[in-house]
Design a protein around this motif. Structure first.
Motif, PDB file in Angstrom:
ATOM      1  N   ILE A 142      55.307 -32.761  16.814  1.00 15.52           N
ATOM      2  CA  ILE A 142      56.203 -31.788  15.903  1.00 15.52           C
ATOM      3  C   ILE A 142      56.078 -30.372  16.080  1.00 15.52           C
ATOM      4  O   ILE A 142      55.034 -30.062  16.487  1.00 15.52           O
ATOM      5  CB  ILE A 142      55.909 -32.210  14.680  1.00 15.52           C
ATOM      6  N   LYS A 143      56.996 -29.510  15.923  1.00 16.68           N
ATOM      7  CA  LYS A 143      56.937 -28.128  16.249  1.00 16.68           C
ATOM      8  C   LYS A 143      55.905 -27.433  15.251  1.00 16.68           C
ATOM      9  O   LYS A 143      56.219 -27.845  13.879  1.00 16.68           O
ATOM     10  CB  LYS A 143      58.325 -27.308  16.043  1.00 16.68           C
ATOM     11  N   TYR A 144      54.738 -26.959  15.605  1.00 18.24           N
ATOM     12  CA  TYR A 144      53.802 -26.326  14.863  1.00 18.24           C
ATOM     13  C   TYR A 144      53.770 -24.806  14.847  1.00 18.24           C
ATOM     14  O   TYR A 144      53.676 -24.304  15.814  1.00 18.24           O
ATOM     15  CB  TYR A 144      52.378 -27.227  15.332  1.00 18.24           C
ATOM     16  N   ILE A 145      53.897 -24.212  13.437  1.00 21.50           N
ATOM     17  CA  ILE A 145      53.482 -22.788  13.550  1.00 21.50           C
ATOM     18  C   ILE A 145      52.484 -22.577  12.559  1.00 21.50           C
ATOM     19  O   ILE A 145      52.312 -23.106  11.417  1.00 21.50           O
ATOM     20  CB  ILE A 145      54.778 -21.868  13.310  1.00 21.50           C
ATOM     21  N   SER A 146      51.775 -21.424  12.516  1.00 26.80           N
ATOM     22  CA  SER A 146      50.810 -21.017  11.806  1.00 26.80           C
ATOM     23  C   SER A 146      50.536 -19.592  11.464  1.00 26.80           C
ATOM     24  O   SER A 146      50.807 -18.888  12.479  1.00 26.80           O
ATOM     25  CB  SER A 146      49.328 -21.715  12.520  1.00 26.80           C
ATOM     26  N   ASP A 147      50.129 -19.286  10.355  1.00 27.55           N
ATOM     27  CA  ASP A 147      49.769 -17.705  10.217  1.00 27.55           C
ATOM     28  C   ASP A 147      48.301 -17.530  10.349  1.00 27.55           C
ATOM     29  O   ASP A 147      47.929 -16.581   9.443  1.00 27.55           O
ATOM     30  CB  ASP A 147      50.318 -17.339   8.977  1.00 27.55           C
ATOM     31  N   SER A 148      47.624 -18.177  11.071  1.00 25.93           N
ATOM     32  CA  SER A 148      46.083 -18.030  10.935  1.00 25.93           C
ATOM     33  C   SER A 148      45.653 -16.560  11.103  1.00 25.93           C
ATOM     34  O   SER A 148      46.268 -15.679  11.825  1.00 25.93           O
ATOM     35  CB  SER A 148      45.569 -18.935  11.899  1.00 25.93           C
ATOM     36  N   ARG A 149      44.859 -16.099  10.225  1.00 22.82           N
ATOM     37  CA  ARG A 149      44.167 -14.551  10.344  1.00 22.82           C
ATOM     38  C   ARG A 149      45.398 -13.573  10.124  1.00 22.82           C
ATOM     39  O   ARG A 149      45.496 -12.587  10.844  1.00 22.82           O
ATOM     40  CB  ARG A 149      43.498 -14.354  11.665  1.00 22.82           C
ATOM     41  N   MET A 150      46.346 -13.890   9.321  1.00 25.34           N
ATOM     42  CA  MET A 150      47.529 -13.330   8.955  1.00 25.34           C
ATOM     43  C   MET A 150      48.300 -12.844  10.233  1.00 25.34           C
ATOM     44  O   MET A 150      48.798 -11.799  10.307  1.00 25.34           O
ATOM     45  CB  MET A 150      46.999 -11.920   8.045  1.00 25.34           C
ATOM     46  N   TYR A 151      48.400 -13.940  11.148  1.00 25.10           N
ATOM     47  CA  TYR A 151      48.879 -13.557  12.285  1.00 25.10           C
ATOM     48  C   TYR A 151      50.017 -14.704  12.898  1.00 25.10           C
ATOM     49  O   TYR A 151      49.358 -15.907  13.013  1.00 25.10           O
ATOM     50  CB  TYR A 151      48.181 -13.208  13.396  1.00 25.10           C
ATOM     51  N   TRP A 152      51.116 -14.706  12.840  1.00 24.17           N
ATOM     52  CA  TRP A 152      52.102 -15.952  13.548  1.00 24.17           C
ATOM     53  C   TRP A 152      52.015 -15.663  15.097  1.00 24.17           C
ATOM     54  O   TRP A 152      52.362 -14.586  15.498  1.00 24.17           O
ATOM     55  CB  TRP A 152      53.418 -15.779  13.002  1.00 24.17           C
ATOM     56  N   ARG A 153      51.550 -16.892  15.443  1.00 26.24           N
ATOM     57  CA  ARG A 153      51.758 -16.875  17.167  1.00 26.24           C
ATOM     58  C   ARG A 153      53.098 -16.777  17.642  1.00 26.24           C
ATOM     59  O   ARG A 153      53.367 -16.207  18.827  1.00 26.24           O
ATOM     60  CB  ARG A 153      50.927 -18.261  17.643  1.00 26.24           C
ATOM     61  N   GLU A 154      54.094 -17.009  16.651  1.00 30.73           N
ATOM     62  CA  GLU A 154      55.349 -16.929  16.986  1.00 30.73           C
ATOM     63  C   GLU A 154      56.312 -16.688  15.864  1.00 30.73           C
ATOM     64  O   GLU A 154      55.730 -17.273  14.692  1.00 30.73           O
ATOM     65  CB  GLU A 154      55.887 -18.171  17.940  1.00 30.73           C
ATOM     66  N   ASP A 155      57.399 -15.892  15.694  1.00 30.99           N
ATOM     67  CA  ASP A 155      58.115 -15.501  14.693  1.00 30.99           C
ATOM     68  C   ASP A 155      58.758 -16.796  13.941  1.00 30.99           C
ATOM     69  O   ASP A 155      59.655 -17.508  14.608  1.00 30.99           O
ATOM     70  CB  ASP A 155      59.038 -14.444  14.923  1.00 30.99           C
ATOM     71  N   PRO A 156      58.218 -17.088  12.710  1.00 33.31           N
ATOM     72  CA  PRO A 156      58.809 -18.323  12.058  1.00 33.31           C
ATOM     73  C   PRO A 156      60.240 -18.145  11.602  1.00 33.31           C
ATOM     74  O   PRO A 156      60.854 -19.164  11.679  1.00 33.31           O
ATOM     75  CB  PRO A 156      57.818 -18.455  10.704  1.00 33.31           C
ATOM     76  N   ILE A 157      60.479 -17.008  11.464  1.00 34.67           N
ATOM     77  CA  ILE A 157      62.084 -16.753  11.068  1.00 34.67           C
ATOM     78  C   ILE A 157      62.785 -17.285  12.318  1.00 34.67           C
ATOM     79  O   ILE A 157      63.877 -17.911  11.984  1.00 34.67           O
ATOM     80  CB  ILE A 157      62.149 -15.305  10.339  1.00 34.67           C
ATOM     81  N   GLN A 158      62.620 -16.561  13.364  1.00 37.83           N
ATOM     82  CA  GLN A 158      63.237 -16.854  14.470  1.00 37.83           C
ATOM     83  C   GLN A 158      63.233 -18.350  14.805  1.00 37.83           C
ATOM     84  O   GLN A 158      64.183 -18.934  15.482  1.00 37.83           O
ATOM     85  CB  GLN A 158      62.595 -16.074  15.748  1.00 37.83           C
ATOM     86  N   THR A 159      62.043 -18.966  14.867  1.00 29.92           N
ATOM     87  CA  THR A 159      61.778 -20.466  15.189  1.00 29.92           C
ATOM     88  C   THR A 159      62.989 -21.305  14.156  1.00 29.92           C
ATOM     89  O   THR A 159      63.456 -22.268  14.920  1.00 29.92           O
ATOM     90  CB  THR A 159      60.469 -20.746  14.776  1.00 29.92           C
ATOM     91  N   ILE A 160      62.917 -20.890  13.136  1.00 32.22           N
ATOM     92  CA  ILE A 160      63.705 -21.472  12.026  1.00 32.22           C
ATOM     93  C   ILE A 160      65.239 -21.488  12.355  1.00 32.22           C
ATOM     94  O   ILE A 160      65.985 -22.303  12.471  1.00 32.22           O
ATOM     95  CB  ILE A 160      63.455 -21.553  10.500  1.00 32.22           C
ATOM     96  N   ASN A 161      65.502 -20.184  12.469  1.00 36.79           N
ATOM     97  CA  ASN A 161      66.860 -19.768  12.733  1.00 36.79           C
ATOM     98  C   ASN A 161      67.390 -20.381  14.183  1.00 36.79           C
ATOM     99  O   ASN A 161      68.626 -20.356  14.383  1.00 36.79           O
ATOM    100  CB  ASN A 161      67.076 -18.290  12.719  1.00 36.79           C
ATOM    101  N   SER A 162      66.388 -20.634  15.179  1.00 36.70           N
ATOM    102  CA  SER A 162      66.812 -20.993  16.270  1.00 36.70           C
ATOM    103  C   SER A 162      67.649 -22.498  16.398  1.00 36.70           C
ATOM    104  O   SER A 162      68.471 -22.786  17.291  1.00 36.70           O
ATOM    105  CB  SER A 162      65.668 -21.058  17.425  1.00 36.70           C
ATOM    106  N   ASP A 163      67.420 -23.098  15.171  1.00 33.13           N
ATOM    107  CA  ASP A 163      68.037 -24.579  15.180  1.00 33.13           C
ATOM    108  C   ASP A 163      67.477 -25.445  16.383  1.00 33.13           C
ATOM    109  O   ASP A 163      68.334 -26.363  16.653  1.00 33.13           O
ATOM    110  CB  ASP A 163      69.411 -24.324  15.038  1.00 33.13           C
ATOM    111  N   SER A 164      66.396 -25.145  16.860  1.00 31.02           N
ATOM    112  CA  SER A 164      65.934 -25.939  17.937  1.00 31.02           C
ATOM    113  C   SER A 164      64.988 -26.913  17.615  1.00 31.02           C
ATOM    114  O   SER A 164      64.730 -27.869  18.505  1.00 31.02           O
ATOM    115  CB  SER A 164      65.150 -24.978  18.987  1.00 31.02           C
ATOM    116  N   TYR A 165      64.624 -27.165  16.416  1.00 33.02           N
ATOM    117  CA  TYR A 165      63.616 -28.066  15.984  1.00 33.02           C
ATOM    118  C   TYR A 165      64.038 -28.743  14.591  1.00 33.02           C
ATOM    119  O   TYR A 165      64.347 -28.137  13.584  1.00 33.02           O
ATOM    120  CB  TYR A 165      62.207 -27.673  15.750  1.00 33.02           C
ATOM    121  N   TYR A 166      63.888 -30.099  15.150  1.00 32.25           N
ATOM    122  CA  TYR A 166      64.405 -31.030  13.840  1.00 32.25           C
ATOM    123  C   TYR A 166      63.336 -31.237  13.013  1.00 32.25           C
ATOM    124  O   TYR A 166      63.493 -31.556  11.622  1.00 32.25           O
ATOM    125  CB  TYR A 166      65.049 -32.541  14.561  1.00 32.25           C
ATOM    126  N   GLN A 167      61.931 -31.186  13.290  1.00 32.97           N
ATOM    127  CA  GLN A 167      60.891 -31.249  12.542  1.00 32.97           C
ATOM    128  C   GLN A 167      60.071 -30.176  12.641  1.00 32.97           C
ATOM    129  O   GLN A 167      59.930 -30.008  13.754  1.00 32.97           O
ATOM    130  CB  GLN A 167      60.205 -32.683  12.698  1.00 32.97           C
TER     131      GLN A 167
END
Length: 245
Positions: A164-189
């Motif tokens: 499943i596509k995993y995104i995290s804000d560990s240490r107040m840092y996103w390894r990838e932009d969550p907004i861009q990830t969600i808006n991409s419509d590339s991930y069903y889960q």
């Protein structure tokens, strides 16, 4: 994205607008567009409760993971237990946040033994079954092994950490932009890890948020002493205390 209450609300509204269904770990459905919200509570239960209320108002459910072996809060205190029950009453789930550094852990069997021990304690405390665990600062032993427990879901298992596509804000840092990830419509889960501390503590920068936490912790410590020490004001007036912070 902004690490604030408003920023978190925007994230939730985006997930809602994109048609994601919010679910618990044992409810994941490959035929539905779903998101699991995971929250690791590292420092304070108050931030978790604030986040839980915001989510409830938006019709969102998530899973909050609490540590049993931390110096920052005590789940067995009456105040803490009442807050956990409030989070549950808002429709959320609670899981174990396991810190392997509390024990002498050398093998996968060691991990299983101590996770089961803490899961049992947390279940008894809440008077309900706890069936999911997240790891606090996991070692290579945990990350390199797809650990499967009996009747316990491992949020770091391959299913939730890799498939499943995993995104995290560990240490107040996103390894990838969550907004861009969600808006991409590339991930069903999606499997999204956030820490309530970063979104619900005053301040914009990491330094400011940590300073706020330390100041509040000092005030809380004074109030705790006052509850257990007669006539504290005569020995140490609170006005003097506030000069310290």
């Amino acid at each position: 994205m902004e690490f604030s209450t408003e920023g978190y609300i925007k994230l939730l509204n985006l997930l809602i607008d994109k048609g994601y269904n919010f679910c618990f770990y044992d409810e994941i459905d490959e035929d539905k567009k779903t998101v699991i919200l995971r929250h690791d509570v590292d420092y304070t239960i108050d931030n978790a409760l604030s986040m839980a209320k915001v989510e409830h108002n938006l019709g969102v459910k998530s899973t909050y993971f609490f540590l049993l072996t931390t110096d920052f809060y005590n789940l067995y205190s009456r105040n803490a237990t009442e807050k956990l029950q409030k989070i549950l009453s808002l429709g959320h789930g609670i899981g174990l946040h396991f810190d392997e550094k509390r024990y002498d852990v050398y093998t996968v069997d060691d991990v299983k033994q101590y996770v089961q021990k803490e899961i049992t304690l947390l279940s008894e405390l809440l008077n309900r079954e706890v069936n999911v665990v997240s790891m606090h600062r996991p070692s290579k032993l945990i990350l390199n092994n797809d650990i499967q427990f009996d009747n316990i879901i491992n949020s770091y298992s391959s299913k939730f950490f890799n498939e499943i596509k995993y995104i995290s804000d560990s240490r107040m840092y996103w390894r990838e932009d969550p907004i861009q990830t969600i808006n991409s419509d590339s991930y069903y889960q999606l499997h999204v890890l956030t820490h309530p501390f970063w979104f619900f503590t005053e301040g914009k920068t990491m330094k400011e948020k940590l300073e706020t936490f330390i100041r509040h912790a000092m005030e809380n410590r004074y109030d705790n002493i006052n509850d257990n020490f007669r006539q504290l004001e005569e020995v140490l007036p609170k006005s003097d205390y506030f000069e310290w912070i």
